[in-house]
Design a protein around this motif. Sequence first.
Motif, mmCIF file in Angstrom:
data_model
loop_
_atom_site.group_PDB
_atom_site.id
_atom_site.type_symbol
_atom_site.label_atom_id
_atom_site.label_comp_id
_atom_site.label_asym_id
_atom_site.label_seq_id
_atom_site.Cartn_x
_atom_site.Cartn_y
_atom_site.Cartn_z
ATOM 1 N N SER A 100 -2.145 -5.877 -4.090
ATOM 2 C CA SER A 100 -0.846 -5.404 -4.568
ATOM 3 C C SER A 100 -0.882 -3.939 -4.978
ATOM 4 O O SER A 100 0.153 -3.270 -5.013
ATOM 5 N N ARG A 101 -2.060 -3.437 -5.314
ATOM 6 C CA ARG A 101 -2.188 -2.025 -5.723
ATOM 7 C C ARG A 101 -2.362 -1.101 -4.514
ATOM 8 O O ARG A 101 -2.297 0.121 -4.653
ATOM 9 N N LEU A 102 -2.582 -1.666 -3.338
ATOM 10 C CA LEU A 102 -2.856 -0.890 -2.127
ATOM 11 C C LEU A 102 -1.548 -0.522 -1.426
ATOM 12 O O LEU A 102 -0.636 -1.331 -1.315
ATOM 13 N N GLN A 103 -1.477 0.711 -0.962
ATOM 14 C CA GLN A 103 -0.317 1.149 -0.188
ATOM 15 C C GLN A 103 -0.248 0.409 1.147
ATOM 16 O O GLN A 103 -1.272 -0.019 1.674
ATOM 17 N N GLU A 104 0.951 0.296 1.697
ATOM 18 C CA GLU A 104 1.070 -0.163 3.078
ATOM 19 C C GLU A 104 0.356 0.828 3.983
ATOM 20 O O GLU A 104 0.535 2.044 3.855
ATOM 21 N N GLY A 105 -0.475 0.325 4.866
ATOM 22 C CA GLY A 105 -1.285 1.193 5.712
ATOM 23 C C GLY A 105 -2.580 1.639 5.058
ATOM 24 O O GLY A 105 -3.411 2.276 5.704
ATOM 25 N N GLY A 106 -2.750 1.313 3.775
ATOM 26 C CA GLY A 106 -3.982 1.642 3.063
ATOM 27 C C GLY A 106 -5.114 0.718 3.481
ATOM 28 O O GLY A 106 -4.904 -0.305 4.150
ATOM 29 N N SER A 107 -6.330 1.063 3.060
ATOM 30 C CA SER A 107 -7.489 0.302 3.523
ATOM 31 C C SER A 107 -8.438 -0.057 2.394
ATOM 32 O O SER A 107 -8.475 0.598 1.347
ATOM 33 N N ILE A 108 -9.189 -1.116 2.633
ATOM 34 C CA ILE A 108 -10.305 -1.512 1.771
ATOM 35 C C ILE A 108 -11.550 -1.527 2.642
ATOM 36 O O ILE A 108 -11.587 -2.200 3.677
ATOM 37 N N THR A 109 -12.578 -0.797 2.239
ATOM 38 C CA THR A 109 -13.843 -0.789 2.956
ATOM 39 C C THR A 109 -14.851 -1.605 2.162
ATOM 40 O O THR A 109 -15.168 -1.273 1.017
ATOM 41 N N LEU A 110 -15.312 -2.690 2.754
ATOM 42 C CA LEU A 110 -16.283 -3.587 2.130
ATOM 43 C C LEU A 110 -17.563 -3.554 2.954
ATOM 44 O O LEU A 110 -17.555 -3.909 4.133
ATOM 45 N N ALA A 111 -18.666 -3.109 2.346
ATOM 46 C CA ALA A 111 -19.939 -2.990 3.064
ATOM 47 C C ALA A 111 -20.985 -3.901 2.456
ATOM 48 O O ALA A 111 -21.014 -4.117 1.243
ATOM 49 N N SER A 112 -21.874 -4.435 3.316
ATOM 50 C CA SER A 112 -22.952 -5.307 2.837
ATOM 51 C C SER A 112 -24.103 -5.298 3.843
ATOM 52 O O SER A 112 -23.891 -5.077 5.043
ATOM 53 N N ASN A 113 -25.289 -5.565 3.336
ATOM 54 C CA ASN A 113 -26.468 -5.734 4.198
ATOM 55 C C ASN A 113 -26.769 -7.206 4.453
ATOM 56 O O ASN A 113 -27.808 -7.535 5.031
ATOM 57 N N ILE A 114 -25.872 -8.089 4.031
ATOM 58 C CA ILE A 114 -26.080 -9.530 4.158
ATOM 59 C C ILE A 114 -25.095 -10.082 5.190
ATOM 60 O O ILE A 114 -23.887 -10.162 4.926
ATOM 61 N N PRO A 115 -25.572 -10.443 6.381
ATOM 62 C CA PRO A 115 -24.663 -10.895 7.433
ATOM 63 C C PRO A 115 -23.767 -12.060 7.007
ATOM 64 O O PRO A 115 -22.589 -12.114 7.391
ATOM 65 N N GLU A 116 -24.315 -12.988 6.222
ATOM 66 C CA GLU A 116 -23.525 -14.151 5.793
ATOM 67 C C GLU A 116 -22.362 -13.728 4.885
ATOM 68 O O GLU A 116 -21.291 -14.340 4.908
ATOM 69 N N TYR A 117 -22.583 -12.707 4.083
ATOM 70 C CA TYR A 117 -21.528 -12.204 3.190
ATOM 71 C C TYR A 117 -20.375 -11.637 4.016
ATOM 72 O O TYR A 117 -19.204 -11.942 3.762
ATOM 73 N N ILE A 118 -20.720 -10.831 5.005
ATOM 74 C CA ILE A 118 -19.694 -10.239 5.866
ATOM 75 C C ILE A 118 -18.974 -11.328 6.662
ATOM 76 O O ILE A 118 -17.745 -11.309 6.806
ATOM 77 N N ALA A 119 -19.731 -12.307 7.178
ATOM 78 C CA ALA A 119 -19.135 -13.383 7.976
ATOM 79 C C ALA A 119 -18.151 -14.211 7.142
ATOM 80 O O ALA A 119 -17.066 -14.564 7.607
ATOM 81 N N LEU A 173 -16.496 -4.121 6.738
ATOM 82 C CA LEU A 173 -15.170 -4.530 7.155
ATOM 83 C C LEU A 173 -14.192 -3.483 6.641
ATOM 84 O O LEU A 173 -14.179 -3.170 5.444
ATOM 85 N N LYS A 174 -13.401 -2.921 7.537
ATOM 86 C CA LYS A 174 -12.332 -2.017 7.130
ATOM 87 C C LYS A 174 -11.028 -2.790 7.253
ATOM 88 O O LYS A 174 -10.561 -3.084 8.358
ATOM 89 N N ILE A 175 -10.487 -3.129 6.111
ATOM 90 C CA ILE A 175 -9.323 -4.014 6.001
ATOM 91 C C ILE A 175 -8.078 -3.157 5.810
ATOM 92 O O ILE A 175 -8.076 -2.230 5.001
ATOM 93 N N THR A 176 -7.021 -3.467 6.542
ATOM 94 C CA THR A 176 -5.782 -2.695 6.454
ATOM 95 C C THR A 176 -4.661 -3.569 5.907
ATOM 96 O O THR A 176 -4.545 -4.742 6.260
ATOM 97 N N LYS A 177 -3.832 -2.976 5.044
ATOM 98 C CA LYS A 177 -2.646 -3.677 4.539
ATOM 99 C C LYS A 177 -1.449 -3.307 5.421
ATOM 100 O O LYS A 177 -1.001 -2.158 5.403
ATOM 101 N N PRO A 178 -0.938 -4.244 6.190
ATOM 102 C CA PRO A 178 0.155 -3.910 7.108
ATOM 103 C C PRO A 178 1.495 -3.764 6.389
ATOM 104 O O PRO A 178 1.677 -4.241 5.264
ATOM 105 N N ALA A 179 2.431 -3.106 7.043
ATOM 106 C CA ALA A 179 3.789 -2.977 6.510
ATOM 107 C C ALA A 179 4.397 -4.362 6.318
ATOM 108 O O ALA A 179 4.210 -5.255 7.141
ATOM 109 N N GLY A 180 5.088 -4.547 5.203
ATOM 110 C CA GLY A 180 5.749 -5.815 4.932
ATOM 111 C C GLY A 180 4.871 -6.870 4.302
ATOM 112 O O GLY A 180 5.347 -7.972 3.997
ATOM 113 N N TYR A 181 3.586 -6.573 4.085
ATOM 114 C CA TYR A 181 2.674 -7.549 3.470
ATOM 115 C C TYR A 181 3.030 -7.674 1.988
ATOM 116 O O TYR A 181 3.178 -6.678 1.293
#
Length: 218
Positions: free
Chosen positions: A124-143, A185-193
């Motif tokens: 809710s704090r992220l702009q439309e079109g904004g992104s969250i970058t989540l990085a990890s060295n643990i494949p299971e975490y990313i999956a 994972l680079k996550i994007t918040k789409p318009a209208g979300y």
Amino acid sequence: MPIRQFQAQRMHAPRDFQAIANLPVCVEIGAGKGKHALLFSGQNPQSKLIAVERTREKFLAMQKQHLIEGQSNLQTVHADALPWVVHALFPAQVQQFFILYPNPEPHNPAQRWLNMPFFEFLLSRLQEGGSITLASNIPEYIAEAQQQLIDVWKLPFIKEVIAADSARTHFEIKYLERGELCQQLKITKPAGYSTRFDDFQPLQGKSLKAEDSAAEAQ
């Protein structure tokens, strides 16, 4: 399994909390000793970055280096991220969130970022079109996070392998030197979300408005 609703109204403000202006910002959660925060703010002088770190020792190391380098567009904050986000950030204020190599919580999966009710508030704090970058060295975490994005959060994302010469954080350097697979994972918040917190204003904002109203009534 559905994720229960986050109880934002129960969050107390962090100790020594200071409000911020409702202007576009980037936020790094769990900034550690500040390697990425200092790099990013140096390379992106047009962007303001707020780097939040809970551990006192790491925060002081980041603060010390920031004083040496002097980026005017970087603000360091010593606080637990959850209450700070609730009290400090306004709806659709954040351009980018960075969550780089968070604790994988091996014994408490419910505390992983995309498994927490708090993640809805973060969105809710992220702009439309904004992104969250989540990085990890643990494949299971990313999956697992990837599956949550598909099944629960219904958000578009890109999965990337982090280059072997990347050096954004001390953890990243260490993992890559070991030859571990680092992904993000680079996550994007789409318009209208929409989320259930789109109209939730910071608690400090409410109290300021109440004080202003009382002053006007006198």
